[in-house]
Scaffold this active site. Structure first.
Site, PDB file in Angstrom:
ATOM      1  N   SER A  30       0.828  -1.216   0.000  1.00 56.83           N
ATOM      2  CA  SER A  30       0.000   0.000   0.000  1.00 56.83           C
ATOM      3  C   SER A  30       0.859   1.262   0.000  1.00 56.83           C
ATOM      4  O   SER A  30       1.714   1.429   0.858  1.00 56.83           O
ATOM      5  CB  SER A  30      -0.872   0.057   1.260  1.00 56.83           C
ATOM      6  OG  SER A  30      -1.756  -1.011   1.292  1.00 56.83           O
ATOM      7  N   HIS A  61      -5.590   0.541  -4.384  1.00 59.91           N
ATOM      8  CA  HIS A  61      -4.739  -0.617  -4.613  1.00 59.91           C
ATOM      9  C   HIS A  61      -4.711  -0.882  -6.119  1.00 59.91           C
ATOM     10  O   HIS A  61      -5.538  -1.621  -6.637  1.00 59.91           O
ATOM     11  CB  HIS A  61      -5.274  -1.851  -3.873  1.00 59.91           C
ATOM     12  CG  HIS A  61      -5.107  -1.787  -2.385  1.00 59.91           C
ATOM     13  ND1 HIS A  61      -5.807  -2.579  -1.517  1.00 59.91           N
ATOM     14  CD2 HIS A  61      -4.316  -1.014  -1.616  1.00 59.91           C
ATOM     15  CE1 HIS A  61      -5.448  -2.295  -0.270  1.00 59.91           C
ATOM     16  NE2 HIS A  61      -4.544  -1.348  -0.304  1.00 59.91           N
ATOM     17  N   HIS A  83      -6.049  -8.725  -1.067  1.00 60.18           N
ATOM     18  CA  HIS A  83      -5.902  -9.087   0.344  1.00 60.18           C
ATOM     19  C   HIS A  83      -6.939 -10.133   0.735  1.00 60.18           C
ATOM     20  O   HIS A  83      -8.045 -10.166   0.178  1.00 60.18           O
ATOM     21  CB  HIS A  83      -6.066  -7.844   1.219  1.00 60.18           C
ATOM     22  CG  HIS A  83      -4.947  -6.856   1.069  1.00 60.18           C
ATOM     23  ND1 HIS A  83      -4.904  -5.941   0.049  1.00 60.18           N
ATOM     24  CD2 HIS A  83      -3.829  -6.659   1.814  1.00 60.18           C
ATOM     25  CE1 HIS A  83      -3.795  -5.227   0.165  1.00 60.18           C
ATOM     26  NE2 HIS A  83      -3.131  -5.628   1.224  1.00 60.18           N
ATOM     27  N   TYR A  85      -8.794 -10.188   3.317  1.00 56.74           N
ATOM     28  CA  TYR A  85     -10.028  -9.607   3.865  1.00 56.74           C
ATOM     29  C   TYR A  85     -11.044  -9.230   2.785  1.00 56.74           C
ATOM     30  O   TYR A  85     -12.211  -8.993   3.080  1.00 56.74           O
ATOM     31  CB  TYR A  85      -9.721  -8.390   4.754  1.00 56.74           C
ATOM     32  CG  TYR A  85      -8.966  -7.256   4.089  1.00 56.74           C
ATOM     33  CD1 TYR A  85      -9.578  -6.405   3.174  1.00 56.74           C
ATOM     34  CD2 TYR A  85      -7.626  -7.034   4.385  1.00 56.74           C
ATOM     35  CE1 TYR A  85      -8.883  -5.379   2.562  1.00 56.74           C
ATOM     36  CE2 TYR A  85      -6.916  -5.993   3.787  1.00 56.74           C
ATOM     37  CZ  TYR A  85      -7.549  -5.176   2.882  1.00 56.74           C
ATOM     38  OH  TYR A  85      -6.852  -4.167   2.274  1.00 56.74           O
ATOM     39  N   GLU A  86     -10.620  -9.195   1.534  1.00 51.92           N
ATOM     40  CA  GLU A  86     -11.573  -8.900   0.457  1.00 51.92           C
ATOM     41  C   GLU A  86     -12.451 -10.112   0.150  1.00 51.92           C
ATOM     42  O   GLU A  86     -13.454  -9.973  -0.555  1.00 51.92           O
ATOM     43  CB  GLU A  86     -10.828  -8.507  -0.822  1.00 51.92           C
ATOM     44  CG  GLU A  86     -10.112  -7.161  -0.738  1.00 51.92           C
ATOM     45  CD  GLU A  86      -9.270  -6.917  -1.983  1.00 51.92           C
ATOM     46  OE1 GLU A  86      -9.825  -6.832  -3.093  1.00 51.92           O
ATOM     47  OE2 GLU A  86      -8.027  -6.831  -1.842  1.00 51.92           O
ATOM     48  N   ALA A 113       2.900  -2.278   3.892  1.00 50.88           N
ATOM     49  CA  ALA A 113       2.797  -1.250   4.918  1.00 50.88           C
ATOM     50  C   ALA A 113       2.379  -1.984   6.186  1.00 50.88           C
ATOM     51  O   ALA A 113       1.557  -2.892   6.126  1.00 50.88           O
ATOM     52  CB  ALA A 113       1.745  -0.228   4.525  1.00 50.88           C
ATOM     53  N   MET A 211      -1.596  -7.030   7.085  1.00 50.45           N
ATOM     54  CA  MET A 211      -2.657  -7.913   6.585  1.00 50.45           C
ATOM     55  C   MET A 211      -2.293  -8.613   5.271  1.00 50.45           C
ATOM     56  O   MET A 211      -3.172  -8.982   4.490  1.00 50.45           O
ATOM     57  CB  MET A 211      -3.950  -7.100   6.398  1.00 50.45           C
ATOM     58  CG  MET A 211      -4.407  -6.393   7.660  1.00 50.45           C
ATOM     59  SD  MET A 211      -5.779  -5.287   7.345  1.00 50.45           S
ATOM     60  CE  MET A 211      -5.866  -4.387   8.908  1.00 50.45           C
ATOM     61  N   SER A 212      -0.996  -8.776   5.033  1.00 50.84           N
ATOM     62  CA  SER A 212      -0.593  -9.395   3.757  1.00 50.84           C
ATOM     63  C   SER A 212       0.676 -10.217   3.947  1.00 50.84           C
ATOM     64  O   SER A 212       0.979 -10.646   5.054  1.00 50.84           O
ATOM     65  CB  SER A 212      -0.356  -8.294   2.715  1.00 50.84           C
ATOM     66  OG  SER A 212       0.776  -7.517   3.065  1.00 50.84           O
ATOM     67  N   ASN A 235       2.541   3.389  10.475  1.00 50.23           N
ATOM     68  CA  ASN A 235       1.867   3.953  11.660  1.00 50.23           C
ATOM     69  C   ASN A 235       2.314   3.132  12.862  1.00 50.23           C
ATOM     70  O   ASN A 235       2.834   2.026  12.703  1.00 50.23           O
ATOM     71  CB  ASN A 235       0.337   3.829  11.502  1.00 50.23           C
ATOM     72  CG  ASN A 235      -0.095   2.389  11.280  1.00 50.23           C
ATOM     73  OD1 ASN A 235       0.019   1.861  10.166  1.00 50.23           O
ATOM     74  ND2 ASN A 235      -0.543   1.731  12.323  1.00 50.23           N
ATOM     75  N   HIS A 247      -6.652   4.394   7.267  1.00 49.66           N
ATOM     76  CA  HIS A 247      -5.951   3.999   6.041  1.00 49.66           C
ATOM     77  C   HIS A 247      -5.273   5.197   5.376  1.00 49.66           C
ATOM     78  O   HIS A 247      -4.221   5.053   4.751  1.00 49.66           O
ATOM     79  CB  HIS A 247      -6.960   3.327   5.099  1.00 49.66           C
ATOM     80  CG  HIS A 247      -6.331   2.663   3.914  1.00 49.66           C
ATOM     81  ND1 HIS A 247      -5.311   1.735   4.034  1.00 49.66           N
ATOM     82  CD2 HIS A 247      -6.559   2.788   2.588  1.00 49.66           C
ATOM     83  CE1 HIS A 247      -4.962   1.326   2.824  1.00 49.66           C
ATOM     84  NE2 HIS A 247      -5.696   1.945   1.928  1.00 49.66           N
TER      85      HIS A 247
HETATM   86  N1  HPA Z   1      -2.351  -3.038  11.502  1.00 54.41           N
HETATM   87  C1  HPA Z   1      -2.586  -3.926  10.512  1.00 54.41           C
HETATM   88  N2  HPA Z   1      -2.251  -3.706   9.247  1.00 54.41           N
HETATM   89  C2  HPA Z   1      -1.651  -2.545   8.946  1.00 54.41           C
HETATM   90  C3  HPA Z   1      -1.380  -1.573   9.929  1.00 54.41           C
HETATM   91  C4  HPA Z   1      -1.750  -1.832  11.274  1.00 54.41           C
HETATM   92  O1  HPA Z   1      -1.540  -1.027  12.195  1.00 54.41           O
HETATM   93  N3  HPA Z   1      -0.769  -0.537   9.289  1.00 54.41           N
HETATM   94  C5  HPA Z   1      -0.680  -0.890   7.979  1.00 54.41           C
HETATM   95  N4  HPA Z   1      -1.215  -2.101   7.762  1.00 54.41           N
END
Ligand code: HPA
Length: 271
Positions: A30, A61, A83, A85-86, A113, A211-212, A235, A247
């Site tokens: 991302s 994306h 991903h 989750y999709e 990310a 998440m990947s 983050n 996001h």
């Molecule tokens: N958690 C999960 N997935 C992420 C995060 C997070 O803080 N930041 C970027 N992808």
């Protein structure tokens, strides 16, 4: 049609159009997709034109494969990924990585990310992935094993190839790009974690969460590909960050480090 045949269709389609086997493939996470613009003499394929490639519906994306020259080598770069989750199945999710394997590519750099859990991390850090924890709740190799891809019980003791790790560390040193290192824990998403979950992940040895990456790294290892991994700490994870997660922040941070990230990837390919 078997899954193997579906993957082969994608690999053969790429083989036919590209002509040569790239020396490495990359998956850009991302906000990190801009790096693909550094390739010269490139060909671009929308995922929607490549047979059986999954196409994301999530905004921001991008879904294209760029094949071109970087630091004197041919590379295939995935700008965007789908991903879990999709709602994709494990097979769909990992089809591009499988196709790279059947195409004959033997090195991959997987990027993402991620949220920082290690208290020494700050947003904007780059982290070499040294290992992972699969907390997604599934393994993409579940089900009948197709021996043409790899063994039933693949070894994962060097999931992130030591030589690839050395290359990334050397590249960072040569460029003077600060590089952290740590363990990536993968969750299914799409909700971010709770502070209690992040405290747990910290205690079990995770440094960053996302998440990947893990499903891709597992199938790449299954096929004997050498995997390198880099996280952009976009983050601080929940509870460590004093603010709410969103996001937009993830993308904005990735945008700030994209130059350093691109130079690190370019140098790694060059070495
Ligand atoms: N958690 C999960 N997935 C992420 C995060 C997070 O803080 N930041 C970027 N992808």
């Amino acid at each position: 049609m078997t899954y193997y045949d579906e993957v082969k269709l994608a690999a053969d389609w790429l083989k036919e159009r590209v002509g040569k086997v790239p020396s490495a493939a990359m998956v850009l996470g991302s906000g990190l997709g801009a790096m693909a613009e550094e390739l010269s003499d490139s060909m671009t394929f929308e995922y929607s034109e490549i047979p059986n490639f999954p196409v994301s519906k999530v905004e921001g994306h991008a879904g294209r494969l760029v094949v071109g020259e970087l630091a004197g080598k041919t590379v295939a770069v995935m700008q965007g990924r789908v991903h879990y989750y999709e709602g994709w199945s494990a097979e769909e999710l990992t089809l591009p990585m499988r196709a790279f394997g059947l195409w004959g590519i033997d090195k991959v750099i997987i990027t993402n990310a991620a949220g920082g859990i290690n208290p020494d991390f700050k947003a904007g850090d780059l982290m070499l992935i040294t290992d992972h924890i699969n907390y997604m709740g599934f393994n993409p190799l579940r089900g009948d094993n197709d021996d043409r891809f790899g063994p039933r019980f693949p070894d994962m003791s060097h999931a992130y190839n030591p030589e690839m790790q050395d290359l990334i560390v050397r590249a960072a040193r040569e460029l003077n790009v600060p590089l952290k290192a740590g363990v990536y824990v993968a969750v299914a998403g799409p909700s971010y974690e709770t502070p209690a979950e992040i405290r747990m992940f910290g205690k079990v040895g995770a440094d960053a969460v996302g998440m990947s990456t893990v499903p891709e790294a597992i199938v790449a290892n299954h096929m004997g590909l050498k995997v390198g991994g880099i996280s952009c700490i976009s983050n601080l994870a929940a509870g460590i960050s004093p603010t709410k997660l969103d996001h937009a922040e993830v993308k904005a941070t990735a945008d700030l480090v994209k130059e350093a990230f691109a130079s690190l990837v370019r140098k790694t390919v060059e070495l």
